[in-house]
Design a protein around this motif. Structure first.
Motif, PDB file in Angstrom:
ATOM      1  N   TYR A   1      43.460  35.755 -50.327  1.00 24.48           N
ATOM      2  CA  TYR A   1      44.866  36.130 -50.318  1.00 24.48           C
ATOM      3  C   TYR A   1      45.025  37.566 -50.825  1.00 24.48           C
ATOM      4  O   TYR A   1      44.293  38.015 -51.709  1.00 24.48           O
ATOM      5  CB  TYR A   1      45.687  35.155 -51.165  1.00 24.48           C
ATOM      6  CG  TYR A   1      45.769  33.789 -50.528  1.00 24.48           C
ATOM      7  CD1 TYR A   1      46.772  33.485 -49.609  1.00 24.48           C
ATOM      8  CD2 TYR A   1      44.831  32.805 -50.829  1.00 24.48           C
ATOM      9  CE1 TYR A   1      46.835  32.239 -49.008  1.00 24.48           C
ATOM     10  CE2 TYR A   1      44.885  31.552 -50.228  1.00 24.48           C
ATOM     11  CZ  TYR A   1      45.890  31.277 -49.323  1.00 24.48           C
ATOM     12  OH  TYR A   1      45.948  30.045 -48.716  1.00 24.48           O
TER      13      TYR A   1
ATOM     14  N   ARG B   1      54.275  36.184 -52.299  1.00 26.73           N
ATOM     15  CA  ARG B   1      54.039  35.842 -50.881  1.00 26.73           C
ATOM     16  C   ARG B   1      52.737  35.076 -50.713  1.00 26.73           C
ATOM     17  O   ARG B   1      52.670  34.107 -49.942  1.00 26.73           O
ATOM     18  CB  ARG B   1      54.016  37.119 -50.034  1.00 26.73           C
ATOM     19  CG  ARG B   1      55.375  37.743 -49.789  1.00 26.73           C
ATOM     20  CD  ARG B   1      55.325  38.754 -48.644  1.00 26.73           C
ATOM     21  NE  ARG B   1      54.420  39.855 -48.944  1.00 26.73           N
ATOM     22  CZ  ARG B   1      54.784  40.973 -49.559  1.00 26.73           C
ATOM     23  NH1 ARG B   1      56.042  41.137 -49.943  1.00 26.73           N
ATOM     24  NH2 ARG B   1      53.909  41.941 -49.794  1.00 26.73           N
ATOM     25  N   ALA B   2      51.696  35.507 -51.434  1.00 28.19           N
ATOM     26  CA  ALA B   2      50.401  34.832 -51.327  1.00 28.19           C
ATOM     27  C   ALA B   2      50.493  33.393 -51.812  1.00 28.19           C
ATOM     28  O   ALA B   2      49.944  32.472 -51.191  1.00 28.19           O
ATOM     29  CB  ALA B   2      49.351  35.595 -52.127  1.00 28.19           C
TER      30      ALA B   2
ATOM     31  N   ARG C   1      53.174  31.537 -51.877  1.00 26.07           N
ATOM     32  CA  ARG C   1      53.954  30.772 -50.885  1.00 26.07           C
ATOM     33  C   ARG C   1      53.086  30.415 -49.676  1.00 26.07           C
ATOM     34  O   ARG C   1      53.185  29.306 -49.141  1.00 26.07           O
ATOM     35  CB  ARG C   1      55.171  31.584 -50.448  1.00 26.07           C
ATOM     36  CG  ARG C   1      56.297  31.605 -51.471  1.00 26.07           C
ATOM     37  CD  ARG C   1      57.610  32.056 -50.850  1.00 26.07           C
ATOM     38  NE  ARG C   1      58.683  31.971 -51.830  1.00 26.07           N
ATOM     39  CZ  ARG C   1      59.417  32.997 -52.244  1.00 26.07           C
ATOM     40  NH1 ARG C   1      59.192  34.200 -51.744  1.00 26.07           N
ATOM     41  NH2 ARG C   1      60.373  32.829 -53.126  1.00 26.07           N
ATOM     42  N   ASP C   2      52.255  31.353 -49.239  1.00 25.89           N
ATOM     43  CA  ASP C   2      51.348  31.072 -48.112  1.00 25.89           C
ATOM     44  C   ASP C   2      50.399  29.934 -48.469  1.00 25.89           C
ATOM     45  O   ASP C   2      50.145  29.042 -47.646  1.00 25.89           O
ATOM     46  CB  ASP C   2      50.544  32.322 -47.754  1.00 25.89           C
ATOM     47  CG  ASP C   2      51.382  33.388 -47.069  1.00 25.89           C
ATOM     48  OD1 ASP C   2      52.509  33.074 -46.639  1.00 25.89           O
ATOM     49  OD2 ASP C   2      50.918  34.553 -46.996  1.00 25.89           O
ATOM     50  N   PHE C   3      49.868  29.977 -49.682  1.00 30.08           N
ATOM     51  CA  PHE C   3      48.969  28.913 -50.139  1.00 30.08           C
ATOM     52  C   PHE C   3      49.718  27.578 -50.165  1.00 30.08           C
ATOM     53  O   PHE C   3      49.209  26.553 -49.695  1.00 30.08           O
ATOM     54  CB  PHE C   3      48.426  29.251 -51.530  1.00 30.08           C
ATOM     55  CG  PHE C   3      47.529  28.204 -52.118  1.00 30.08           C
ATOM     56  CD1 PHE C   3      46.160  28.213 -51.878  1.00 30.08           C
ATOM     57  CD2 PHE C   3      48.050  27.194 -52.924  1.00 30.08           C
ATOM     58  CE1 PHE C   3      45.329  27.238 -52.414  1.00 30.08           C
ATOM     59  CE2 PHE C   3      47.221  26.214 -53.460  1.00 30.08           C
ATOM     60  CZ  PHE C   3      45.860  26.243 -53.206  1.00 30.08           C
ATOM     61  N   GLN C   4      50.929  27.585 -50.713  1.00 27.92           N
ATOM     62  CA  GLN C   4      51.714  26.352 -50.812  1.00 27.92           C
ATOM     63  C   GLN C   4      52.050  25.806 -49.428  1.00 27.92           C
ATOM     64  O   GLN C   4      51.996  24.591 -49.200  1.00 27.92           O
ATOM     65  CB  GLN C   4      52.994  26.629 -51.613  1.00 27.92           C
ATOM     66  CG  GLN C   4      52.721  26.891 -53.096  1.00 27.92           C
ATOM     67  CD  GLN C   4      53.905  27.492 -53.836  1.00 27.92           C
ATOM     68  OE1 GLN C   4      54.731  28.199 -53.247  1.00 27.92           O
ATOM     69  NE2 GLN C   4      53.990  27.231 -55.125  1.00 27.92           N
ATOM     70  N   GLN C   5      52.386  26.694 -48.502  1.00 23.50           N
ATOM     71  CA  GLN C   5      52.698  26.251 -47.144  1.00 23.50           C
ATOM     72  C   GLN C   5      51.488  25.607 -46.482  1.00 23.50           C
ATOM     73  O   GLN C   5      51.601  24.561 -45.834  1.00 23.50           O
ATOM     74  CB  GLN C   5      53.192  27.435 -46.311  1.00 23.50           C
ATOM     75  CG  GLN C   5      53.600  27.058 -44.894  1.00 23.50           C
ATOM     76  CD  GLN C   5      54.024  28.271 -44.083  1.00 23.50           C
ATOM     77  OE1 GLN C   5      53.316  29.288 -44.073  1.00 23.50           O
ATOM     78  NE2 GLN C   5      55.157  28.188 -43.426  1.00 23.50           N
ATOM     79  N   ARG C   6      50.316  26.220 -46.659  1.00 21.05           N
ATOM     80  CA  ARG C   6      49.105  25.695 -46.032  1.00 21.05           C
ATOM     81  C   ARG C   6      48.798  24.287 -46.508  1.00 21.05           C
ATOM     82  O   ARG C   6      48.327  23.443 -45.727  1.00 21.05           O
ATOM     83  CB  ARG C   6      47.916  26.615 -46.341  1.00 21.05           C
ATOM     84  CG  ARG C   6      46.586  26.092 -45.785  1.00 21.05           C
ATOM     85  CD  ARG C   6      45.471  27.087 -46.004  1.00 21.05           C
ATOM     86  NE  ARG C   6      45.683  28.290 -45.203  1.00 21.05           N
ATOM     87  CZ  ARG C   6      45.374  28.389 -43.921  1.00 21.05           C
ATOM     88  NH1 ARG C   6      44.865  27.343 -43.275  1.00 21.05           N
ATOM     89  NH2 ARG C   6      45.578  29.514 -43.277  1.00 21.05           N
TER      90      ARG C   6
ATOM     91  N   GLU D   1      57.422  25.420 -51.555  1.00 23.40           N
ATOM     92  CA  GLU D   1      57.171  26.866 -51.503  1.00 23.40           C
ATOM     93  C   GLU D   1      58.010  27.594 -52.562  1.00 23.40           C
ATOM     94  O   GLU D   1      59.000  28.267 -52.261  1.00 23.40           O
ATOM     95  CB  GLU D   1      57.456  27.388 -50.097  1.00 23.40           C
ATOM     96  CG  GLU D   1      56.488  26.813 -49.063  1.00 23.40           C
ATOM     97  CD  GLU D   1      56.815  27.243 -47.655  1.00 23.40           C
ATOM     98  OE1 GLU D   1      57.276  28.394 -47.482  1.00 23.40           O
ATOM     99  OE2 GLU D   1      56.620  26.426 -46.728  1.00 23.40           O
TER     100      GLU D   1
ATOM    101  N   THR E   1      37.421  32.906 -47.364  1.00 23.65           N
ATOM    102  CA  THR E   1      38.620  32.738 -46.544  1.00 23.65           C
ATOM    103  C   THR E   1      38.624  31.338 -45.923  1.00 23.65           C
ATOM    104  O   THR E   1      37.639  30.588 -46.012  1.00 23.65           O
ATOM    105  CB  THR E   1      38.646  33.785 -45.426  1.00 23.65           C
ATOM    106  OG1 THR E   1      37.497  33.570 -44.585  1.00 23.65           O
ATOM    107  CG2 THR E   1      38.612  35.198 -45.989  1.00 23.65           C
ATOM    108  N   GLN E   2      39.743  31.016 -45.274  1.00 22.05           N
ATOM    109  CA  GLN E   2      39.839  29.715 -44.619  1.00 22.05           C
ATOM    110  C   GLN E   2      38.734  29.545 -43.589  1.00 22.05           C
ATOM    111  O   GLN E   2      38.141  28.467 -43.463  1.00 22.05           O
ATOM    112  CB  GLN E   2      41.221  29.579 -43.957  1.00 22.05           C
ATOM    113  CG  GLN E   2      41.459  28.233 -43.294  1.00 22.05           C
ATOM    114  CD  GLN E   2      41.585  27.109 -44.316  1.00 22.05           C
ATOM    115  OE1 GLN E   2      41.940  27.343 -45.465  1.00 22.05           O
ATOM    116  NE2 GLN E   2      41.286  25.894 -43.890  1.00 22.05           N
TER     117      GLN E   2
END
Length: 297
Positions: free
Chosen positions: A193, A208-209, A211-216, A221, A282-283
């Motif tokens: 991230y 933002r990072a 939130r991106d993690f939480q969304q994934r 979020e 990374t993912q």
């Protein structure tokens, strides 16, 4: 003769100062914890253990190691003296802050024990502040308690106008039961991230990072490193380290921090797999590692 006397007096003063320092360092812990008492402390601070579980239980052993790692203590999975001292200090501080915030009667004793009185006080504080009433000092509970304390509830005899406390360095601000800011930032960076390692977690890219993690991972979020987010991050990193241990056949310990050893192991896997070698899981890297680990098993 006078020189000898002065020397003797100086020696006595040095010894007295050393004793006083030692007493203050040990003052919080009045006695050694029994296994049940220490497991209650771990449970009270949100570690995944069940009260009454013996110390030899693998989950308790892991919780003790996680506790020791989090607070930079000797990591051996035992109730060594620094571990007991740190636990005693944390419980005493929690009780003191609850006393300041709630003024309960009777007041909490400022002891080393996370017993029924402490649990009930935490639950009452949570109820009063519209938090999940668990009796466990969760991240949200800790943050709300710190907010109230930092809003300057004066101690008896102190002026009513608060003096702003000196903020600790960004890198060491504790944010919950698993990570401090440095630790969680390292996890985000290690998982790929885009965050600034010199900025706090309320910096816009870090929010933002998160939130991106939480969304994934299907989390709320919030953009904050709340307890569910920390717990999911811990699972991701533990799984990463477990897969690295399986694939690389090394003795990597399974704990939730993205440290230099984790980075080096990721680099080793990336080299073997013909991936870009940067030590960042990374993912894409994690997916390929997981597939490789499944084949090895």
């Amino acid at each position: 003769m006078l020189n000898r006397l002065n020397g003797a007096i100086a020696t006595v003063l040095v010894i007295a100062a050393w004793v006083a320092g030692g007493q203050s360092a040990w003052a919080v812990r009045s006695q050694n914890y029994t296994p049940d008492q220490f497991v209650s402390v771990l449970f009270g601070f949100g570690y995944p253990v069940t009260p009454g579980t013996p110390l030899i239980d693998v989950r308790v052993q892991q919780a003790i190691r996680d506790f020791q790692t989090q607070y930079r203590l000797p990591v051996d999975g035992t109730l060594n003296a620094p571990t007991q001292d740190k636990a005693a200090s944390l419980v005493s501080d929690l009780q003191t802050n609850l006393n300041r915030a709630m003024q309960p009667s009777p007041q909490l004793p400022g002891s080393q024990f996370y017993g029924a009185q402490t649990k009930n006080a935490v639950a009452l504080f949570q109820r009063q502040n519209k938090l999940p009433e668990t009796g466990i000092a969760t991240l949200e509970t800790y943050q709300r308690l710190q907010d109230i304390i930092s809003d300057a509830i004066p101690l008896p005899g102190q002026p009513t106008t608060p003096i702003a406390p000196t903020a600790p360095p960004v890198s060491s601000v504790p944010i919950g039961t698993l990570y401090n800011e440095t630790d969680f930032r390292a996890v985000l960076l290690g998982l790929g991230y885009d965050v600034n390692p010199a900025k706090p977690l309320n910096d816009a890219p870090a929010v933002r990072a998160i939130r991106d993690f939480q969304q994934r991972y299907g989390l709320s979020e919030t953009g904050r490193a709340d307890q569910p987010t920390q717990e999911k991050a811990a699972i991701v990193v533990r799984n990463l380290r477990n897969n690295l241990k399986t694939v690389l056949r090394n003795n990597l310990s399974i704990f939730p921090f993205y440290d230099d050893v984790t980075q080096a192991s990721v680099r080793q896997f990336q080299t073997q797999a013909g991936l870009r070698v940067d030590g960042i899981a990374t993912q894409t890297v994690r997916a390929q590692l997981d597939a490789t680990a499944r084949r090895v098993r």
